[in-house]
Design a protein around this motif. Structure first.
Motif, PDB file in Angstrom:
ATOM      1  N   THR A  95      -6.280  26.822  47.643  1.00  0.00           N
ATOM      2  CA  THR A  95      -6.340  25.406  48.002  1.00  0.00           C
ATOM      3  C   THR A  95      -4.916  24.896  48.276  1.00  0.00           C
ATOM      4  O   THR A  95      -3.937  25.596  48.027  1.00  0.00           O
ATOM      5  N   GLY A 106      -3.298  22.861  46.645  1.00  0.00           N
ATOM      6  CA  GLY A 106      -2.560  22.810  45.390  1.00  0.00           C
ATOM      7  C   GLY A 106      -1.837  24.120  45.105  1.00  0.00           C
ATOM      8  O   GLY A 106      -0.851  24.145  44.374  1.00  0.00           O
ATOM      9  N   ASN A 166       1.044  24.371  48.589  1.00  0.00           N
ATOM     10  CA  ASN A 166       2.164  23.435  48.745  1.00  0.00           C
ATOM     11  C   ASN A 166       3.400  23.771  47.917  1.00  0.00           C
ATOM     12  O   ASN A 166       4.517  23.670  48.434  1.00  0.00           O
ATOM     13  N   ASN A 203       0.138  25.197  36.723  1.00  0.00           N
ATOM     14  CA  ASN A 203      -0.788  24.515  35.816  1.00  0.00           C
ATOM     15  C   ASN A 203      -0.351  24.609  34.367  1.00  0.00           C
ATOM     16  O   ASN A 203       0.279  25.576  33.958  1.00  0.00           O
ATOM     17  N   SER A 208      -7.129  18.480  47.134  1.00  0.00           N
ATOM     18  CA  SER A 208      -7.322  18.996  48.483  1.00  0.00           C
ATOM     19  C   SER A 208      -8.794  19.261  48.779  1.00  0.00           C
ATOM     20  O   SER A 208      -9.183  19.396  49.921  1.00  0.00           O
ATOM     21  N   CYS A 235      -5.776  14.453  54.565  1.00  0.00           N
ATOM     22  CA  CYS A 235      -4.594  13.746  55.013  1.00  0.00           C
ATOM     23  C   CYS A 235      -3.456  14.737  55.240  1.00  0.00           C
ATOM     24  O   CYS A 235      -3.019  15.408  54.309  1.00  0.00           O
ATOM     25  N   MET A 274       0.513  13.351  53.598  1.00  0.00           N
ATOM     26  CA  MET A 274       0.435  12.896  52.216  1.00  0.00           C
ATOM     27  C   MET A 274       1.677  12.090  51.831  1.00  0.00           C
ATOM     28  O   MET A 274       1.615  11.211  50.985  1.00  0.00           O
ATOM     29  N   ALA A 299      -2.563  19.991  39.348  1.00  0.00           N
ATOM     30  CA  ALA A 299      -1.152  19.931  38.963  1.00  0.00           C
ATOM     31  C   ALA A 299      -0.281  19.306  40.052  1.00  0.00           C
ATOM     32  O   ALA A 299       0.624  18.507  39.769  1.00  0.00           O
ATOM     33  N   GLY A 300      -0.560  19.658  41.306  1.00  0.00           N
ATOM     34  CA  GLY A 300       0.271  19.163  42.407  1.00  0.00           C
ATOM     35  C   GLY A 300       0.191  17.658  42.525  1.00  0.00           C
ATOM     36  O   GLY A 300       1.222  16.954  42.607  1.00  0.00           O
ATOM     37  N   THR A 301      -1.022  17.137  42.520  1.00  0.00           N
ATOM     38  CA  THR A 301      -1.182  15.693  42.683  1.00  0.00           C
ATOM     39  C   THR A 301      -0.576  14.939  41.503  1.00  0.00           C
ATOM     40  O   THR A 301       0.116  13.936  41.685  1.00  0.00           O
ATOM     41  N   GLU A 343       3.174  14.958  41.972  1.00  0.00           N
ATOM     42  CA  GLU A 343       3.634  14.114  43.087  1.00  0.00           C
ATOM     43  C   GLU A 343       3.555  12.642  42.694  1.00  0.00           C
ATOM     44  O   GLU A 343       4.499  11.875  42.927  1.00  0.00           O
ATOM     45  N   GLN A 367      -7.721  21.027  33.817  1.00  0.00           N
ATOM     46  CA  GLN A 367      -7.056  19.958  34.585  1.00  0.00           C
ATOM     47  C   GLN A 367      -6.566  18.830  33.686  1.00  0.00           C
ATOM     48  O   GLN A 367      -5.541  18.232  33.970  1.00  0.00           O
TER      49      GLN A 367
HETATM   50  C1  LIG Z   1     -10.798  22.690  41.961  1.00  0.00           C
HETATM   51  C2  LIG Z   1      -9.519  23.418  41.842  1.00  0.00           C
HETATM   52  O1  LIG Z   1      -9.448  24.646  41.915  1.00  0.00           O
HETATM   53  N1  LIG Z   1      -8.435  22.664  41.633  1.00  0.00           N
HETATM   54  C3  LIG Z   1      -7.129  23.255  41.444  1.00  0.00           C
HETATM   55  C4  LIG Z   1      -6.339  23.133  42.736  1.00  0.00           C
HETATM   56  O2  LIG Z   1      -6.410  21.767  43.085  1.00  0.00           O
HETATM   57  P1  LIG Z   1      -5.945  21.109  44.446  1.00  0.00           P
HETATM   58  O3  LIG Z   1      -5.852  22.093  45.552  1.00  0.00           O
HETATM   59  O4  LIG Z   1      -6.750  19.898  44.635  1.00  0.00           O
HETATM   60  O5  LIG Z   1      -4.476  20.807  44.057  1.00  0.00           O
HETATM   61  P2  LIG Z   1      -3.429  19.790  43.593  1.00  0.00           P
HETATM   62  O6  LIG Z   1      -3.957  18.521  43.092  1.00  0.00           O
HETATM   63  O7  LIG Z   1      -2.532  20.589  42.709  1.00  0.00           O
HETATM   64  O8  LIG Z   1      -2.628  19.546  44.947  1.00  0.00           O
HETATM   65  C5  LIG Z   1      -3.219  19.054  46.097  1.00  0.00           C
HETATM   66  C6  LIG Z   1      -2.164  19.116  47.159  1.00  0.00           C
HETATM   67  O9  LIG Z   1      -2.756  18.849  48.391  1.00  0.00           O
HETATM   68  C7  LIG Z   1      -2.118  17.774  49.014  1.00  0.00           C
HETATM   69  N2  LIG Z   1      -3.149  17.073  49.767  1.00  0.00           N
HETATM   70  C8  LIG Z   1      -4.299  16.652  49.161  1.00  0.00           C
HETATM   71  C9  LIG Z   1      -5.272  15.988  49.875  1.00  0.00           C
HETATM   72  C10 LIG Z   1      -5.048  15.771  51.259  1.00  0.00           C
HETATM   73  O10 LIG Z   1      -5.855  15.181  51.961  1.00  0.00           O
HETATM   74  N3  LIG Z   1      -3.887  16.209  51.804  1.00  0.00           N
HETATM   75  C11 LIG Z   1      -2.934  16.878  51.098  1.00  0.00           C
HETATM   76  O11 LIG Z   1      -1.903  17.263  51.650  1.00  0.00           O
HETATM   77  C12 LIG Z   1      -1.494  16.975  47.899  1.00  0.00           C
HETATM   78  O12 LIG Z   1      -0.392  16.229  48.351  1.00  0.00           O
HETATM   79  C13 LIG Z   1      -1.080  18.081  46.922  1.00  0.00           C
HETATM   80  O13 LIG Z   1       0.162  18.646  47.293  1.00  0.00           O
HETATM   81  O14 LIG Z   1      -5.003  23.608  42.527  1.00  0.00           O
HETATM   82  C14 LIG Z   1      -4.258  22.967  41.481  1.00  0.00           C
HETATM   83  C15 LIG Z   1      -2.875  23.616  41.409  1.00  0.00           C
HETATM   84  O15 LIG Z   1      -2.968  24.968  41.062  1.00  0.00           O
HETATM   85  C16 LIG Z   1      -5.002  23.050  40.144  1.00  0.00           C
HETATM   86  O16 LIG Z   1      -4.293  22.286  39.177  1.00  0.00           O
HETATM   87  C17 LIG Z   1      -6.394  22.504  40.325  1.00  0.00           C
HETATM   88  O17 LIG Z   1      -7.117  22.624  39.103  1.00  0.00           O
END
Ligand SMILES: CC(=O)N[C@H]1[C@@H](OP(=O)(O)OP(=O)(O)OC[C@H]2O[C@@H](n3ccc(=O)[nH]c3=O)[C@H](O)[C@@H]2O)O[C@H](CO)[C@@H](O)[C@@H]1O
Length: 371
Positions: free
Chosen positions: A11, A13, A16, A125, A196, A244, A247, A263-265, A268, A288
């Motif tokens: 994903t 996360g 990135n 994480n 994501s 998006c 971001m 962790a990423g969100t 950030e 989480q």
């Molecule tokens: C269900 C699952 O397996 N979730 C895992 C996944 O979450 P997930 O992939 O949702 O990861 P995070 O919340 O860590 O990060 C999301 C990343 O995507 C970006 N973003 C998000 C939405 C969007 O529309 N555009 C965009 O660019 C955000 O800015 C961020 O950099 O990886 C993370 C980091 O290992 C883990 O902590 C989560 O438990």
């Protein structure tokens, strides 16, 4: 000239932080050769080439959970993937392998070991994943985000943030960012994001609460995630998008967030001082929620169970909070107090250490963090 192989994916996360470290290394060493190892199925297949990095693939080989045909075939397939990869590492003269966990990393760590190449690991994480816990037996360079993460040799480097987020001047670009999303620069803005992948509960409750949020004087930027089934409430001051790609702008416009606790969100939002309600993904072993624990205990966020995040909670708890602007601002400052922005540099330092270069900018090992 140094050749780096960065392994990670799945994903956003997972991708990135890898991109953030690649950018930080490239900024230091413009002639570095950067190869990213991912799977065809993961989001890396789109995000990595878009960022201008070479992407090579390993087959997706999850550890078997049941004794079936796939389980019998797993070992030979896995062995084959490791040998093929070791051959690539030698042919491309890779100097260091940097792994970010997940399916992709295990064969990369073993191939590096076989080819005699140093390894550095980043664990995003709070609860370290299996691939990284295995990898941590093969190196002493293990960067973690959260103090208290239990993994061999773990030391806090923080979350590598992509440069456009690390260097974001929120106040400076806020108005322009909101106009980018066709929103009103003069209204406070609530960002709703399920990470994501999106999140059904967040999507449903946000849409049902749309009128109440707008009536409280706020506007909403709602990122639903791809393939979500929720429909746009179609009211003023409520903008819905699937995924998006900017971001940085979404974060620049946000005054408060409702989010999963990937962790990423979490990192950030904290780094940028955006307070949030965190609704951790309810499956797995609940890991989480640990990602949000430090920002929540600092007062920069509120944790609520998925099952409790209902429109009634929004009406009774969130709306009164959003009406209290001084409290929202104070929470933002508390969030910023735990969020660091230099994770990419500190992880790049750790990678440099794995290459035998001078140490700098990295914390000593966390006492008691070894598993
Ligand atoms: C269900 C699952 O397996 N979730 C895992 C996944 O979450 P997930 O992939 O949702 O990861 P995070 O919340 O860590 O990060 C999301 C990343 O995507 C970006 N973003 C998000 C939405 C969007 O529309 N555009 C965009 O660019 C955000 O800015 C961020 O950099 O990886 C993370 C980091 O290992 C883990 O902590 C989560 O438990």
């Amino acid at each position: 000239m140094t050749t780096y192989l960065l392994a990670g994916g799945g994903t956003a996360g997972h991708v990135n932080p890898l991109l953030a470290v690649a950018d930080a290394i490239r900024a230091r060493e413009p002639d570095a050769v950067m190869i990213v190892l991912g799977t065809r199925e993961g989001l890396e297949a789109r995000l990595v080439p878009e960022r201008g990095y070479e992407l090579i693939f390993v087959p997706r080989l999850p550890f078997p959970r049941r004794p079936n045909r796939a389980a019998i075939l797993f070992l030979p397939r896995f062995n084959r993937a490791v040998s093929d990869l070791a051959a690539v590492l030698r042919a491309r003269k890779v100097d260091v392998v940097v792994g970010f966990g997940g399916y992709v990393s295990t064969p990369a760590y073993l191939a590096a070991r076989r080819a005699g190449i140093p390894i550095a690991i980043h664990e995003a994480n709070f609860r370290a994943g299996l691939a990284n816990r295995l990898g941590a037996w093969l190196t002493t360079r293990v960067g973690v985000v959260f103090p208290g993460t239990r993994i061999r040799h773990g030391r806090v480097v923080g979350m590598p943030l992509r440069p456009e987020i690390q260097n974001l001047d929120r106040a400076g670009v806020r108005a322009e960012a909101l106009r980018f999303f066709d929103l009103d620069p003069d209204r406070p803005t609530l960002l709703v994001t399920g990470g994501s992948l999106g999140a059904r509960r967040l999507n449903g409750t946000a849409v049902e609460s749309a009128s109440a949020l707008v009536a409280a004087g706020w506007q909403v930027l709602h990122i639903t995630g791809q393939k979500s089934e929720v429909s746009d409430p179609g009211i003023d001051h409520y903008r819905m998008i699937e995924y998006c790609d900017r971001m940085d702008l979404a974060l620049a416009g946000a005054d408060f967030a409702v989010s999963r606790a990937g962790a990423g969100t979490v990192c950030e939002l904290s780094a940028l001082g955006i307070p949030a309600v965190y609704v951790p993904y309810p499956v797995g072993n609940g890991e989480q929620r640990f990602n949000a624990a430090s920002v929540v205990s600092a007062g920069g966020g509120i944790l609520i169970d998925d099952a409790a995040f209902l429109p009634a909670w929004v009406a009774d708890e969130l709306v009164p909070l959003l009406r209290d602007r001084p409290r929202v601002r104070a929470m933002g400052e508390l969030a910023a107090s735990v969020g660091g922005r230099d994770g990419a540099e500190r992880m790049a330092d750790l990678v440099g250490e794995a290459l035998g270069r001078a140490r700098g900018g990295v914390n000593p090992a966390i006492p008691g963090a070894d598993a």
